[in-house]
Design a protein around this motif. Structure first.
Motif, mmCIF file in Angstrom:
data_model
loop_
_atom_site.group_PDB
_atom_site.id
_atom_site.type_symbol
_atom_site.label_atom_id
_atom_site.label_comp_id
_atom_site.label_asym_id
_atom_site.label_seq_id
_atom_site.Cartn_x
_atom_site.Cartn_y
_atom_site.Cartn_z
ATOM 1 N N TYR A 64 28.267 41.962 41.913
ATOM 2 C CA TYR A 64 29.015 42.929 41.113
ATOM 3 C C TYR A 64 30.520 42.714 41.272
ATOM 4 O O TYR A 64 31.271 42.766 40.295
ATOM 5 C CB TYR A 64 28.633 44.357 41.524
ATOM 6 C CG TYR A 64 29.370 45.413 40.748
ATOM 7 C CD1 TYR A 64 29.006 45.720 39.445
ATOM 8 C CD2 TYR A 64 30.436 46.091 41.317
ATOM 9 C CE1 TYR A 64 29.687 46.687 38.723
ATOM 10 C CE2 TYR A 64 31.120 47.061 40.604
ATOM 11 C CZ TYR A 64 30.744 47.361 39.309
ATOM 12 O OH TYR A 64 31.420 48.314 38.600
ATOM 13 N N ALA A 65 30.964 42.451 42.488
ATOM 14 C CA ALA A 65 32.389 42.208 42.728
ATOM 15 C C ALA A 65 32.859 40.960 41.982
ATOM 16 O O ALA A 65 33.938 40.955 41.381
ATOM 17 C CB ALA A 65 32.654 42.065 44.225
ATOM 18 N N ALA A 66 32.058 39.919 41.984
ATOM 19 C CA ALA A 66 32.419 38.698 41.263
ATOM 20 C C ALA A 66 32.491 38.958 39.767
ATOM 21 O O ALA A 66 33.411 38.498 39.079
ATOM 22 C CB ALA A 66 31.407 37.599 41.562
ATOM 23 N N LYS A 67 31.532 39.713 39.268
ATOM 24 C CA LYS A 67 31.511 40.045 37.842
ATOM 25 C C LYS A 67 32.761 40.827 37.460
ATOM 26 O O LYS A 67 33.377 40.578 36.421
ATOM 27 C CB LYS A 67 30.258 40.857 37.530
ATOM 28 C CG LYS A 67 30.037 41.159 36.084
ATOM 29 C CD LYS A 67 28.718 41.888 35.903
ATOM 30 C CE LYS A 67 28.441 42.132 34.440
ATOM 31 N NZ LYS A 67 27.146 42.810 34.237
ATOM 32 N N GLN A 68 33.172 41.769 38.294
ATOM 33 C CA GLN A 68 34.373 42.554 38.033
ATOM 34 C C GLN A 68 35.634 41.689 38.098
ATOM 35 O O GLN A 68 36.552 41.860 37.298
ATOM 36 C CB GLN A 68 34.470 43.715 39.020
ATOM 37 C CG GLN A 68 33.435 44.788 38.793
ATOM 38 C CD GLN A 68 33.539 45.403 37.404
ATOM 39 O OE1 GLN A 68 34.612 45.793 36.965
ATOM 40 N NE2 GLN A 68 32.420 45.464 36.705
ATOM 41 N N CYS A 69 35.681 40.767 39.048
ATOM 42 C CA CYS A 69 36.849 39.877 39.156
ATOM 43 C C CYS A 69 37.006 39.029 37.904
ATOM 44 O O CYS A 69 38.119 38.842 37.408
ATOM 45 C CB CYS A 69 36.724 38.973 40.384
ATOM 46 S SG CYS A 69 37.038 39.805 41.942
ATOM 47 N N VAL A 70 35.894 38.523 37.388
ATOM 48 C CA VAL A 70 35.950 37.688 36.188
ATOM 49 C C VAL A 70 36.287 38.537 34.966
ATOM 50 O O VAL A 70 37.147 38.167 34.152
ATOM 51 C CB VAL A 70 34.611 36.931 35.993
ATOM 52 C CG1 VAL A 70 34.554 36.272 34.630
ATOM 53 C CG2 VAL A 70 34.423 35.908 37.090
ATOM 54 N N SER A 71 35.640 39.678 34.820
ATOM 55 C CA SER A 71 35.858 40.491 33.622
ATOM 56 C C SER A 71 37.258 41.102 33.574
ATOM 57 O O SER A 71 37.791 41.354 32.501
ATOM 58 C CB SER A 71 34.802 41.593 33.513
ATOM 59 O OG SER A 71 34.981 42.550 34.532
ATOM 60 N N ARG A 72 37.881 41.325 34.716
ATOM 61 C CA ARG A 72 39.228 41.903 34.749
ATOM 62 C C ARG A 72 40.333 40.849 34.806
ATOM 63 O O ARG A 72 41.510 41.181 34.868
ATOM 64 C CB ARG A 72 39.361 42.846 35.947
ATOM 65 C CG ARG A 72 38.456 44.050 35.809
ATOM 66 C CD ARG A 72 38.456 44.878 37.046
ATOM 67 N NE ARG A 72 37.451 45.926 36.965
ATOM 68 C CZ ARG A 72 37.719 47.213 36.982
ATOM 69 N NH1 ARG A 72 38.952 47.630 37.104
ATOM 70 N NH2 ARG A 72 36.753 48.096 36.895
ATOM 71 N N GLY A 73 39.949 39.584 34.805
ATOM 72 C CA GLY A 73 40.927 38.512 34.794
ATOM 73 C C GLY A 73 41.582 38.226 36.139
ATOM 74 O O GLY A 73 42.595 37.535 36.205
ATOM 75 N N ILE A 74 41.031 38.730 37.209
ATOM 76 C CA ILE A 74 41.597 38.497 38.537
ATOM 77 C C ILE A 74 41.291 37.084 39.009
ATOM 78 O O ILE A 74 42.113 36.444 39.662
ATOM 79 C CB ILE A 74 41.027 39.531 39.540
ATOM 80 C CG1 ILE A 74 41.439 40.936 39.121
ATOM 81 C CG2 ILE A 74 41.459 39.238 40.955
ATOM 82 C CD1 ILE A 74 40.734 42.037 39.874
#
Length: 110
Positions: A64-74
């Motif tokens: 989930y953390a990886a998915k959020q990093c990718v989706s938020r452009g981090i």
């Protein structure tokens, strides 16, 4: 006591894919004849099931953390591949190996 009962029951027996269920049923029946044997086995199985649930939750949190990093452009998957070792090391230290493996698996599409 559980280890002693386990050794006592399984000594000289070979466990195969064909008879593993039959041997486990026999072992449970054997434990029922011993005082506290069934309680010990249920305790062990409860601990194993709890550990599996915790590790699974940590793995899913990493994904989930990886998915959020990718989706938020981090972080992008391309930039992760070049620096993945350092990032995975940091996640392992901060959150544990299951979270790092979940993060890594998401970034490599596994």
């Amino acid at each position: 006591m559980s280890v002693q009962y386990f050794q006592e029951y399984f000594y000289g027996k070979t466990v195969t894919a064909d008879d593993q269920d039959e041997l486990m049923d026999g072992y449970l029946a054997f434990l029922a004849t011993k005082s506290g044997g069934k309680i010990a086995l249920e305790t062990i199985l409860g601990i194993v099931a709890s550990a599996m649930a915790i590790v699974s939750g940590m793995y899913n949190a990493g994904r989930y953390a990886a998915k959020q990093c990718v989706s938020r452009g981090i972080l992008t998957k391309k930039s992760y591949k070049t620096n993945g070792g350092w990032i995975m090391s940091g996640i392992t230290v901060a959150f544990g190996l299951p979270a790092a493996l979940g993060f890594d698996d998401y970034m490599y599409d596994r």
